[in-house]
Structures are given as C-alpha cells and as structure tokens.
Design a protein around this motif. Structure first.
Motif, PDB file in Angstrom:
ATOM      1  N   SER A   7       0.817  -1.173   0.012  1.00  0.00           N
ATOM      2  CA  SER A   7      -0.060  -0.012   0.005  1.00  0.00           C
ATOM      3  C   SER A   7       0.693   1.345   0.029  1.00  0.00           C
ATOM      4  CB  SER A   7      -0.984   0.129   1.126  1.00  0.00           C
ATOM      5  OG  SER A   7       0.007  -0.027   2.340  1.00  0.00           O
ATOM      6  N   ILE A 146      -6.807   9.144  -1.649  1.00  0.00           N
ATOM      7  CA  ILE A 146      -7.398   8.073  -0.673  1.00  0.00           C
ATOM      8  C   ILE A 146      -7.472   6.663  -1.025  1.00  0.00           C
ATOM      9  CG2 ILE A 146      -9.495   7.569   0.616  1.00  0.00           C
ATOM     10  CD1 ILE A 146     -10.143  10.828   0.515  1.00  0.00           C
ATOM     11  N   ASP A 147      -7.950   6.491  -2.500  1.00  0.00           N
ATOM     12  CA  ASP A 147      -8.067   4.924  -2.768  1.00  0.00           C
ATOM     13  C   ASP A 147      -6.538   4.349  -2.761  1.00  0.00           C
ATOM     14  OD1 ASP A 147     -10.679   5.499  -3.134  1.00  0.00           O
ATOM     15  OD2 ASP A 147     -10.535   5.569  -5.502  1.00  0.00           O
ATOM     16  N   ARG A 149      -4.359   4.745  -0.635  1.00  0.00           N
ATOM     17  CA  ARG A 149      -3.797   4.441   0.814  1.00  0.00           C
ATOM     18  C   ARG A 149      -4.606   3.384   1.217  1.00  0.00           C
ATOM     19  NH1 ARG A 149      -2.638  10.664   2.176  1.00  0.00           N
ATOM     20  NH2 ARG A 149      -0.692  10.765   1.050  1.00  0.00           N
ATOM     21  N   SER A 150      -5.655   2.971   0.703  1.00  0.00           N
ATOM     22  CA  SER A 150      -6.586   1.989   1.081  1.00  0.00           C
ATOM     23  C   SER A 150      -6.216   0.813   0.609  1.00  0.00           C
ATOM     24  CB  SER A 150      -8.130   2.321   1.037  1.00  0.00           C
ATOM     25  OG  SER A 150      -8.130   2.298  -0.284  1.00  0.00           O
TER      26      SER A 150
END
Length: 150
Positions: A7, A146-147, A149-150
């Motif tokens: 990630s 954000i995506d 990091r998930s």
C-alpha cells in the motif's frame, strides 16, 4: 515485497486527469509579443527598402526592442501544477520544484465556494495552491489519493 509495503508503494491513479495544469498566458502578453514581432519584421523590410543612414539607428533600436521582447516574453511561463505517477511538482516561471512523493501528501483540499483554488497539504504542514485545476479534477485527485492508501 511484504503485504504492508504494497500500500505504501502503490502509486496514485491519475487516469482522467491531465498531467499539467497551468494558467494560460494572457491575451495582453500575446498581443505585445505579436506587436514586437511585427515591429521586427517591418523594420527589416524598411531596412531593405531604404538605405538612409539616419533611419538605420531607429531600425536597429526597433529591432533590438522587438528581439528582446521575443526572447524574454516566452520565458515568462505561467505557474503550473505537474502531476506525475511518482508525485506532484510545481512550476513557477522557469523554476520547477522537485517532485514530492505522493506519500508526503497529507490531503487535497477541494476549493469551496469562497476559495480561489484547491490546494494540496503536505505532511510537514506546507500548503500549495493547485492553480488552474478545476474543482472536479481536484476532487478526482483527492479520491485517487485516498484510494491509493486503502
């Protein structure tokens, strides 16, 4: 590679976003550049048609001004945001900042009703405006960050 590192190594998906957002050069600058270029061409034609020594000084001065404007004005590059798979960079005139990795970006703040530009906030607290980036693209970039990091 360990699952925990995947990630952190994942890059931000920039599909649907331009790689460069920049303010355009104003119409006044373009007109001035064209005017100076016209002066250079007209003075060159004038020099060819006349052989008068008194006008030679005027022609040389006009050509010098036109040439300087033709060389200097394009160097006044507009501010830009450069999106790269490895990170984000900013250009101001001729200077481009080093690329800052996406891992160093804390958040993307999308411009609100009263904001001039969206902005990027770095983990060390610095904040830079995302000039010329529409709010929709800033929203997509924030979602992609954000995506990633998930």
């Amino acid at each position: 590679m360990a699952p925990g590192n995947q990630s952190a190594q994942r890059s931000v998906d920039l599909r649907g976003l331009r790689r460069r957002y920049s303010r355009g050069v104003g119409d006044g600058v373009r007109r001035l550049l064209l005017l100076c270029l016209g002066v250079v061409v007209a003075s060159g034609v004038w020099r060819l048609l006349t052989a008068d020594g008194a006008w030679a000084v005027v022609v040389v001065l006009a050509e010098t001004v036109g040439l300087c404007a033709a060389l200097v004005l394009p160097l006044q590059l507009p501010a830009a945001v450069l999106l790269r798979p490895s990170g984000i960079a900013f250009r101001h005139r001729l200077r481009t900042t080093p690329t800052t990795a996406w891992t160093q970006v804390a958040e993307i703040r999308v411009q609100g009703r009263w904001d001039t530009h969206s902005s990027v906030v770095f983990r060390d607290g610095r904040q830079r405006e995302l000039v010329a980036m529409p709010a929709g693209d800033a929203e997509r970039l924030a979602e992609a960050l954000i995506d990633s990091r998930s």
